[in-house]
Write a protein that holds these residues in place. Structure first.
Motif, PDB file in Angstrom:
ATOM      1  N   LEU A 171      38.700  55.206  31.607  1.00  0.00           N
ATOM      2  CA  LEU A 171      39.719  54.086  31.131  1.00  0.00           C
ATOM      3  C   LEU A 171      40.815  53.842  31.837  1.00  0.00           C
ATOM      4  N   GLY A 172      41.445  54.938  32.566  1.00  0.00           N
ATOM      5  CA  GLY A 172      42.611  54.876  33.350  1.00  0.00           C
ATOM      6  C   GLY A 172      42.193  54.300  34.478  1.00  0.00           C
ATOM      7  N   GLU A 173      40.945  54.483  35.130  1.00  0.00           N
ATOM      8  CA  GLU A 173      40.496  54.303  36.160  1.00  0.00           C
ATOM      9  C   GLU A 173      40.256  52.554  36.090  1.00  0.00           C
ATOM     10  N   MET A 174      39.614  52.237  34.943  1.00  0.00           N
ATOM     11  CA  MET A 174      39.092  51.030  34.805  1.00  0.00           C
ATOM     12  C   MET A 174      40.516  50.140  34.478  1.00  0.00           C
ATOM     13  N   LEU A 175      41.524  50.686  34.171  1.00  0.00           N
ATOM     14  CA  LEU A 175      42.993  49.804  34.015  1.00  0.00           C
ATOM     15  C   LEU A 175      43.338  49.569  35.374  1.00  0.00           C
ATOM     16  N   ASP A 176      43.299  50.625  36.193  1.00  0.00           N
ATOM     17  CA  ASP A 176      43.757  50.177  37.661  1.00  0.00           C
ATOM     18  C   ASP A 176      43.003  49.084  38.364  1.00  0.00           C
ATOM     19  N   LYS A 177      41.871  49.063  38.094  1.00  0.00           N
ATOM     20  CA  LYS A 177      40.833  48.206  38.559  1.00  0.00           C
ATOM     21  C   LYS A 177      41.460  46.838  38.098  1.00  0.00           C
ATOM     22  N   GLU A 178      41.521  46.581  36.665  1.00  0.00           N
ATOM     23  CA  GLU A 178      41.675  45.514  35.961  1.00  0.00           C
ATOM     24  C   GLU A 178      43.285  44.862  36.397  1.00  0.00           C
ATOM     25  N   ARG A 179      44.150  45.781  36.463  1.00  0.00           N
ATOM     26  CA  ARG A 179      45.335  45.466  37.099  1.00  0.00           C
ATOM     27  C   ARG A 179      45.434  44.717  38.292  1.00  0.00           C
ATOM     28  N   GLU A 180      44.843  45.513  39.347  1.00  0.00           N
ATOM     29  CA  GLU A 180      44.692  44.833  40.613  1.00  0.00           C
ATOM     30  C   GLU A 180      43.922  43.629  40.822  1.00  0.00           C
ATOM     31  N   GLN A 181      42.630  43.566  39.988  1.00  0.00           N
ATOM     32  CA  GLN A 181      42.160  42.421  40.033  1.00  0.00           C
ATOM     33  C   GLN A 181      42.886  41.162  39.511  1.00  0.00           C
TER      34      GLN A 181
END
Length: 294
Positions: A168-178
Motif C-alpha cells: 500500500l505504501g508503494e501504491m501510495l507513492d505511485k498514486e501521489r506521483e501520478q
C-alpha cells in the motif's frame, strides 16, 4: 527441455514437442509436469510472436488446473495471471478484464476465509495487482480491505500485515506521483482529462493515506491536491466540502495550502472559500454581541 538460447529456434521447438509427446504418453495430458511443459511451449510461441497459437494452450492449462486443483490453488492462480497478461498482450481488453476480475474474485474468497495456509497465495495476488498499472484502481480498494482485515486479525506486527502495508505504501507513492504530475499538466494546458486523472489518483491516495497514517497530517496535502483537481473540473462545492471536512476551510486558502500547491489553487475558489469563512466569522461575532447585550 531445449531453450532457444542453446539451440536454433526450429530445433528447440522440435525438441520441446518431442518432450511434450513423451510426457503426455507416459504421464498423461493432465499431469502437473505435462502442464508445466505446456506453459513452456506457450512461452516459446509468445516469444516468437505467435500469440494466437499460445492462447488456447494457456487457456487449456488454466482450465485443467482449475478442475484438478480448484481456483484457490497457487498453480491455478499463476495460470490465471499468465492468461490475463497474454490476453492484454493480444489487445483482447474485454477478455483480459474478465480474467482479472476472476483473479480478484479468487482473492476475495481467500480474504474472506483469511486462513494462514492461504496467505502465500493471497500475497502472490497482491503482488500481481500491485505490479500492473492498469489495475491500480481496483488494487487500491482490494489491498486496503486486506490490510484492514489483517491488522485486525493478525496484528500490526504480523508479516502478512506488514507486507500489505508495504504494498500500500508503494501504491501510495505511485498514486501521489501520478496525481501531482497530472494536476501540473492540467494547470498548464487546462486539459479536463488531466484534471480527471488527477482527481482519481488524489482520491485513491487520500484513502490509502488515511488508513496507513490515520493520526498523521501527511495526507492533508493530498486532500488539498484533490480539491484543486475538483476545482479544475468545475466542482467547487465538492472541493469546498472535502476541505471543510479536513478542517482546512477555517483558514484562508492561502494559509491552508503549502507552497507546492499554492500555484495550482484556483483564485476563484480561494476567494469563494475565504468569503465563506469571513461570513461565518461575522455570524459568530453577531451571535456573541447579541448574547452580551442580553
Amino acid at each position: 527441455c531445449a531453450k532457444k538460447g542453446k539451440y536454433p529456434a526450429d530445433m528447440a521447438e522440435e525438441l520441446l514437442r518431442k518432450a511434450l509427446f513423451i510426457r503426455t504418453d507416459v504421464l498423461g495430458v493432465r499431469h502437473p509436469d505435462t502442464l508445466e511443459l505446456k506453459c513452456v511451449e506457450a512461452k516459446m510461441l509468445t516469444e516468437d510472436e505467435r500469440l494466437e497459437e499460445a492462447e488456447p494452450i494457456l487457456l487449456d492449462v488454466y482450465r485443467t488446473r482449475l478442475q484438478l486443483l480448484g481456483p484457490n490453488h497457487i498453480m491455478s492462480i499463476r495460470a490465471l495471471m499468465s492468461l490475463a497478461d497474454h490476453q492484454r498482450q493480444m489487445h483482447k481488453w474485454k477478455e483480459a478484464e474478465g480474467t482479472e476480475d476472476q483473479l480478484l474474485s479468487v482473492g476475495t474468497v481467500l480474504l474472506k476465509h483469511c486462513k494462514p495456509d492461504f496467505m502465500n497465495n493471497f500475497n502472490i495476488i497482491m503482488e500481481y495487482l500491485h505490479s500492473r498499472y492498469h489495475l491500480i484502481k481496483k488494487a487500491t480498494t482490494f489491498i486496503t480491505k486486506a490490510y484492514i482485515m489483517f491488522k485486525k486479525i493478525f496484528g500490526k506486527e504480523d508479516e502478512v500485515t506488514k507486507n500489505s502495508m508495504r504494498i500500500l505504501g508503494e501504491m501510495l507513492d505511485k498514486e501521489r506521483e501520478q496525481a501531482t504530475e497530472a494536476l501540473g499538466e492540467a494547470e498548464i494546458s487546462g486539459n479536463k482529462e488531466k484534471y480527471q486523472t488527477a482527481e482519481v489518483f488524489f482520491r485513491l491516495a487520500v484513502s490509502v493515506s488515511k488508513h496507513l497514517f490515520p493520526n498523521d497530517a501527511r495526507h492533508v496535502t493530498l486532500i488539498q491536491g484533490w480539491a484543486n483537481a475538483l476545482c479544475g473540473l468545475g466542482r467547487d462545492d465538492d472541493a469546498k466540502d472535502i476541505l471543510r471536512a479536513a478542517g482546512l476551510a477555517r483558514k484562508t486558502m492561502q494559509q491552508a495550502m503549502p507552497l507546492t500547491y499554492q500555484r495550482w489553487m484556483k483564485p476563484r475558489v480561494a476567494k469563494y472559500m475565504d468569503s465563506r469563512a469571513e461570513k461565518e466569522d461575522q455570524i459568530r461575532a453577531a451571535i456573541t454581541n447579541v448574547n452580551l447585550h442580553q
